[in-house]
Design a protein around this motif. Sequence first.
Motif, PDB file in Angstrom:
ATOM      1  N   ALA A  79       0.841  -1.200   0.000  1.00 27.82           N
ATOM      2  CA  ALA A  79       0.000   0.000   0.000  1.00 27.82           C
ATOM      3  C   ALA A  79       0.879   1.254   0.000  1.00 27.82           C
ATOM      4  O   ALA A  79       0.640   2.212  -0.737  1.00 27.82           O
ATOM      5  CB  ALA A  79      -0.924  -0.006   1.211  1.00 27.82           C
ATOM      6  N   LEU A  80       1.934   1.225   0.808  1.00 28.63           N
ATOM      7  CA  LEU A  80       2.846   2.371   0.904  1.00 28.63           C
ATOM      8  C   LEU A  80       3.552   2.617  -0.436  1.00 28.63           C
ATOM      9  O   LEU A  80       3.607   3.751  -0.925  1.00 28.63           O
ATOM     10  CB  LEU A  80       3.870   2.099   2.004  1.00 28.63           C
ATOM     11  CG  LEU A  80       4.826   3.244   2.324  1.00 28.63           C
ATOM     12  CD1 LEU A  80       4.216   4.154   3.373  1.00 28.63           C
ATOM     13  CD2 LEU A  80       6.166   2.718   2.837  1.00 28.63           C
ATOM     14  N   TYR A  94      -4.936  -2.573  -1.295  1.00 25.83           N
ATOM     15  CA  TYR A  94      -4.090  -3.224  -0.288  1.00 25.83           C
ATOM     16  C   TYR A  94      -4.484  -2.781   1.119  1.00 25.83           C
ATOM     17  O   TYR A  94      -4.466  -3.572   2.054  1.00 25.83           O
ATOM     18  CB  TYR A  94      -2.609  -2.925  -0.556  1.00 25.83           C
ATOM     19  CG  TYR A  94      -2.055  -3.709  -1.725  1.00 25.83           C
ATOM     20  CD1 TYR A  94      -2.079  -5.103  -1.715  1.00 25.83           C
ATOM     21  CD2 TYR A  94      -1.521  -3.065  -2.831  1.00 25.83           C
ATOM     22  CE1 TYR A  94      -1.589  -5.822  -2.784  1.00 25.83           C
ATOM     23  CE2 TYR A  94      -1.019  -3.776  -3.904  1.00 25.83           C
ATOM     24  CZ  TYR A  94      -1.047  -5.164  -3.877  1.00 25.83           C
ATOM     25  OH  TYR A  94      -0.558  -5.873  -4.929  1.00 25.83           O
ATOM     26  N   CYS A  95      -4.840  -1.520   1.259  1.00 22.81           N
ATOM     27  CA  CYS A  95      -5.314  -1.039   2.567  1.00 22.81           C
ATOM     28  C   CYS A  95      -6.559  -1.828   2.981  1.00 22.81           C
ATOM     29  O   CYS A  95      -6.670  -2.286   4.120  1.00 22.81           O
ATOM     30  CB  CYS A  95      -5.672   0.452   2.512  1.00 22.81           C
ATOM     31  SG  CYS A  95      -4.245   1.534   2.435  1.00 22.81           S
ATOM     32  N   ASP A  96      -7.483  -1.971   2.042  1.00 21.74           N
ATOM     33  CA  ASP A  96      -8.713  -2.714   2.346  1.00 21.74           C
ATOM     34  C   ASP A  96      -8.396  -4.141   2.781  1.00 21.74           C
ATOM     35  O   ASP A  96      -8.953  -4.645   3.756  1.00 21.74           O
ATOM     36  CB  ASP A  96      -9.632  -2.756   1.115  1.00 21.74           C
ATOM     37  CG  ASP A  96     -10.329  -1.414   0.900  1.00 21.74           C
ATOM     38  OD1 ASP A  96     -10.313  -0.589   1.841  1.00 21.74           O
ATOM     39  OD2 ASP A  96     -10.872  -1.194  -0.191  1.00 21.74           O
ATOM     40  N   VAL A 108      -2.306   1.934   8.886  1.00 21.34           N
ATOM     41  CA  VAL A 108      -2.961   1.675   7.607  1.00 21.34           C
ATOM     42  C   VAL A 108      -4.128   2.635   7.388  1.00 21.34           C
ATOM     43  O   VAL A 108      -4.356   3.119   6.287  1.00 21.34           O
ATOM     44  CB  VAL A 108      -3.425   0.207   7.523  1.00 21.34           C
ATOM     45  CG1 VAL A 108      -4.159  -0.049   6.216  1.00 21.34           C
ATOM     46  CG2 VAL A 108      -2.227  -0.720   7.652  1.00 21.34           C
ATOM     47  N   ARG A 109      -4.852   2.941   8.467  1.00 18.13           N
ATOM     48  CA  ARG A 109      -5.965   3.890   8.325  1.00 18.13           C
ATOM     49  C   ARG A 109      -5.472   5.273   7.885  1.00 18.13           C
ATOM     50  O   ARG A 109      -6.086   5.928   7.059  1.00 18.13           O
ATOM     51  CB  ARG A 109      -6.729   4.015   9.650  1.00 18.13           C
ATOM     52  CG  ARG A 109      -7.674   2.857   9.860  1.00 18.13           C
ATOM     53  CD  ARG A 109      -8.151   2.828  11.282  1.00 18.13           C
ATOM     54  NE  ARG A 109      -9.390   2.087  11.379  1.00 18.13           N
ATOM     55  CZ  ARG A 109     -10.567   2.644  11.671  1.00 18.13           C
ATOM     56  NH1 ARG A 109     -10.652   3.926  11.914  1.00 18.13           N
ATOM     57  NH2 ARG A 109     -11.646   1.902  11.739  1.00 18.13           N
ATOM     58  N   MET A 113      -6.502   7.047   4.400  1.00 20.33           N
ATOM     59  CA  MET A 113      -7.091   8.382   4.347  1.00 20.33           C
ATOM     60  C   MET A 113      -6.307   9.271   3.374  1.00 20.33           C
ATOM     61  O   MET A 113      -6.879  10.008   2.583  1.00 20.33           O
ATOM     62  CB  MET A 113      -7.057   9.002   5.744  1.00 20.33           C
ATOM     63  CG  MET A 113      -8.291   9.757   6.116  1.00 20.33           C
ATOM     64  SD  MET A 113      -8.407   9.882   7.906  1.00 20.33           S
ATOM     65  CE  MET A 113      -6.956  10.813   8.319  1.00 20.33           C
ATOM     66  N   HIS A 114      -4.999   9.159   3.476  1.00 11.92           N
ATOM     67  CA  HIS A 114      -4.119   9.941   2.606  1.00 11.92           C
ATOM     68  C   HIS A 114      -4.349   9.576   1.134  1.00 11.92           C
ATOM     69  O   HIS A 114      -4.506  10.458   0.290  1.00 11.92           O
ATOM     70  CB  HIS A 114      -2.664   9.697   2.988  1.00 11.92           C
ATOM     71  CG  HIS A 114      -1.677  10.381   2.101  1.00 11.92           C
ATOM     72  ND1 HIS A 114      -1.220  11.649   2.344  1.00 11.92           N
ATOM     73  CD2 HIS A 114      -1.088   9.976   0.953  1.00 11.92           C
ATOM     74  CE1 HIS A 114      -0.389  12.005   1.390  1.00 11.92           C
ATOM     75  NE2 HIS A 114      -0.283  10.995   0.531  1.00 11.92           N
ATOM     76  N   ALA A 115      -4.371   8.286   0.837  1.00 12.93           N
ATOM     77  CA  ALA A 115      -4.537   7.831  -0.550  1.00 12.93           C
ATOM     78  C   ALA A 115      -5.903   8.244  -1.097  1.00 12.93           C
ATOM     79  O   ALA A 115      -6.029   8.648  -2.255  1.00 12.93           O
ATOM     80  CB  ALA A 115      -4.361   6.321  -0.634  1.00 12.93           C
TER      81      ALA A 115
END
Lengths: 150, 209
Positions: A79-80, A94-96, A108-109, A113-115
Amino acid sequence: MEIILNDTVDPKDLRNFRHQYEDQCGRGVPSEKAQFEYAICLVRSKPEMDVKHGIALLEDLCKRTHDSDTKRDCLYYLALGNTRIKFYEAALRYCDAFLKIEPQNHQVRDLQMHAKKKLRNEGLTGMAIVGGAALAIGGLIGMGVAMAKK
Amino acid sequence: MAAGPYNYSYIFKYIIIGDMGVGKSCLLHQFTEKKFMADCPHTIGVEFGTRIIEVSGQKIKLQIWDTAGQERFRAVTRSYYRGAAGALMVYDITRRSTYNHLSSWLTDARNLTNPNTVIFLIGNKSDLEAQRDVTYEEAKQFADENGLIGDNVEDAFLDTAKRIYQNIQDGSLDLNAAESGVQHKPAQPRAALNNDQVPTDKGCQCATV
Ligand SMILES: Nc1nc2c(ncn2[C@@H]2O[C@H](COP(=O)(O)OP(=O)(O)OP(=O)(O)O)[C@@H](O)[C@H]2O)c(=O)[nH]1
Ligand SMILES: [Mg+2]
């Protein structure tokens, strides 16, 4: 979040971890540890090419490892890495997948949020590429769900 | 003094190190957000937080890197030690193994930071007195043997900053040196801080609980 995303690896460190990984590759299958260390340095490297290489190594590791913690950490760095190269849709998938396993994880949250914000602001550029990537990611998300049910 | 984003005169870089689960991230969140997180997941890689504090009338911005204690991150988190002005080294008073590993954390901290880096030792989870597995006396002895001093957890961030600030004032910490872990904001006049390079003893700059 910006600080974490902009935090880049020292090229010297990257070189060390690459040597370790390539040494092991030369002798057979590299250890999960060497692959993980090299990959998470790559996704924190400046050149986009490095980040993509790191993502590929993490996807591979995520598939071959039997350790659920390693899988979890791979999802985070996937995700990063995708966020760093502005593949926000892939990053969000990926976060999900991660949050299905650990819904309350604040690292991860924050990233999610950022993405999401970036995706809203910068629009759906790179949509076509991401569409293709989404298929590959589907498999990994399935795996995430399987882990969550365990 | 300038207003806006630069309403502080210095930036100090901190790292938090120690075994997994000793409460490093909880300490960070408590300090930066003033709330206790009951169920902290293991940190992945590194977390980051900031807070502005005041020492001797000077506003100082702390940039704090909270590293993952899990063994598989040990090698990659070493790169965050570089250029730290302060290091908070944490163990859990209810788990002896986390105390036994301190010497290895201390070795890393000494090898990878500069000689002026202030190291603060924290015996965390002192609310669980009934489960205490490391006595205050032996921790104190470990501290003394390694030239460490100090007092309580609440003040760890502040006391460390005071010590760093003291090092700046007496000239033992050269702000121009690479990796001093301290940045001086240009908006603020230098106030003749690092003119006099008074030679000081390079003894251990440590503090502890
Ligand atoms: N009783 C008590 N529990 C605490 C204290 N500080 C942290 N904890 C608990 O200890 C557990 C681990 O805390 P973390 O802050 O995640 O530990 P950590 O050192 O960051 O761990 P890693 O990220 O894996 O290196 C959490 O479940 C916290 O709730 C404390 O002062 N007292
Ligand atoms: Mg943590």
